[in-house]
Write an enzyme that holds these catalytic residues in place. Structure first.
Site, PDB file in Angstrom:
ATOM      1  N   SER A 125       0.830  -1.193   0.000  1.00  0.00           N
ATOM      2  CA  SER A 125       0.000   0.000   0.000  1.00  0.00           C
ATOM      3  C   SER A 125       0.875   1.259   0.000  1.00  0.00           C
ATOM      4  O   SER A 125       1.740   1.409  -0.860  1.00  0.00           O
ATOM      5  CB  SER A 125      -0.966  -0.036   1.207  1.00  0.00           C
ATOM      6  OG  SER A 125      -2.011   0.878   1.056  1.00  0.00           O
ATOM      7  N   GLU A 222      -1.265  -2.737  -8.348  1.00  0.00           N
ATOM      8  CA  GLU A 222      -2.564  -2.888  -7.689  1.00  0.00           C
ATOM      9  C   GLU A 222      -2.891  -1.557  -7.034  1.00  0.00           C
ATOM     10  O   GLU A 222      -2.073  -0.640  -7.019  1.00  0.00           O
ATOM     11  CB  GLU A 222      -2.527  -4.019  -6.668  1.00  0.00           C
ATOM     12  CG  GLU A 222      -1.472  -3.872  -5.569  1.00  0.00           C
ATOM     13  CD  GLU A 222      -1.969  -3.173  -4.316  1.00  0.00           C
ATOM     14  OE1 GLU A 222      -3.191  -3.138  -4.092  1.00  0.00           O
ATOM     15  OE2 GLU A 222      -1.137  -2.639  -3.559  1.00  0.00           O
ATOM     16  N   HIS A 287      -4.649  -5.519  -1.965  1.00  0.00           N
ATOM     17  CA  HIS A 287      -5.603  -5.250  -0.898  1.00  0.00           C
ATOM     18  C   HIS A 287      -6.768  -6.232  -0.880  1.00  0.00           C
ATOM     19  O   HIS A 287      -7.765  -5.999  -0.206  1.00  0.00           O
ATOM     20  CB  HIS A 287      -6.159  -3.830  -1.051  1.00  0.00           C
ATOM     21  CG  HIS A 287      -5.176  -2.745  -0.762  1.00  0.00           C
ATOM     22  ND1 HIS A 287      -4.206  -2.364  -1.665  1.00  0.00           N
ATOM     23  CD2 HIS A 287      -5.019  -1.949   0.320  1.00  0.00           C
ATOM     24  CE1 HIS A 287      -3.489  -1.374  -1.151  1.00  0.00           C
ATOM     25  NE2 HIS A 287      -3.955  -1.104   0.054  1.00  0.00           N
TER      26      HIS A 287
END
Length: 317
Positions: A125, A222, A287
């Site tokens: 992230s 992502e 995620h």
């Protein structure tokens, strides 16, 4: 007109040593604040692996005026530097993402971290900014993997096992990819892995940690919470900047809270389909409800037809 200097090819990075039972692992919070009960639950999982987790001093802090940050920028940077330079620590894992790594990355003592030598570093992230910094400033391969207080890590045994096996038995997880993986664009490509959250990679452009391009790399992408039109803008920025020129292949993970997948997929096809390289969708990292640990800085083969990423060497030595 002066010809452009050719961009360097993404090269393999130095791999850290695998962990042994009893290893001490430091937990840091470079980004957002941490719910204490989730941190405790994550620490219990690490202890169950016969690890000795130690929590950096400012992990449970909250910034005095900016509640989206886990304490002051300098304190978060100092936690990372001191954890890394502690000779008793074998690995550093982030507690969670959120936002804030970009604010503290230039405050980390990278010279001290280089001098301390390679260790395993884990996160995803917002931690993408630190993965790029470790690659560019230290030349270190890192692990795009679950974090101690992340919901997926706390709830999904497969996610836990992927990280555990990578840390302790990396030779057992050299072929990566969930059963969901399939070719968006067919083909096979060899290169060195890099990537993470696509929004963070775009935000890194023109910063001290920006690579000149992803040339020769297997780019893993992502994100979370980016609507299709925003993903379009992000990918277009990477295309227009030339950062995607020469990329060898693209592996796509999860797109949680980014809208209906058919809409996201249409953007991915439109923006990435013209690169002329293999593209795999739903490879199984990020995620999502299940998240594989993906090594960054390690050479391997992306096989779109098989839906796999196979590493040439284990993620850790």
């Amino acid at each position: 007109m002066t010809p452009k200097t050719p961009h360097a090819t993404v090269a393999p990075l130095t791999r850290a040593a695998r962990l042994r039972p009893g290893a001490r692992i430091a937990v840091v919070a470079p980004s957002g604040p941490i719910p204490e009960e989730r941190l405790r639950a994550g620490l219990d999982i690490l202890r169950g692996w016969d690890l000795d987790p130690v929590v950096a001093p400012h992990v449970l802090d909250t910034h005095a005026t900016l509640g989206h940050l886990a304490g002051a920028d300098r304190a978060r940077a100092r936690d990372l530097t001191e954890a890394w330079c502690d000779p008793s620590v074998s690995a550093v894992i982030c507690a969670r993402g959120g936002y804030g790594a970009q604010r503290m990355v230039d405050l980390v003592d990278w010279a001290a971290i280089r001098a301390a030598g390679p260790k395993a570093f884990v996160g995803y992230s917002d931690v993408t900014a630190l993965h790029e910094a470790f690659a560019v400033r230290v030349g270190l391969a890192t692990l795009h993997g679950p974090m101690v207080a992340a919901a997926t890590f706390l709830s999904d045994p497969d996610t836990q096992e992927s990280l555990r096996a990578t840390l302790f038995e990396p030779e057992t997880v050299r072929t990566l990819g969930l059963e969901t993986a399939r070719a968006l664009v067919p083909g096979r490509a060899h290169g060195v892995t890099l990537g993470g959250c696509v929004s963070l990679l775009a935000a890194d452009l023109a910063t001290p940690d920006a690579r000149p391009s992803a040339r020769g790399g297997l780019l893993l992408l992502e994100d979370v919470g980016e609507e299709p039109y925003r993903l379009d803008r992000i990918l277009t920025q990477l295309l227009r900047s030339g950062w995607l020129d020469g990329v060898a292949g693209v592996g796509l993970g999860s797109w949680e809270e980014c809208g209906p997948y058919e809409d996201v997929r249409a953007v991915l096809v439109d923006r990435l389909g013209g690169l002329g390289v293999p593209v795999v969708e739903e490879l199984g990292f990020g995620h999502g409800a299940r998240a594989l640990t993906m090594p960054l800085g390690v050479p391997g083969v992306l096989d779109a037809g098989a839906g796999t990423l196979t590493l040439d060497v284990p993620a850790l030595r």
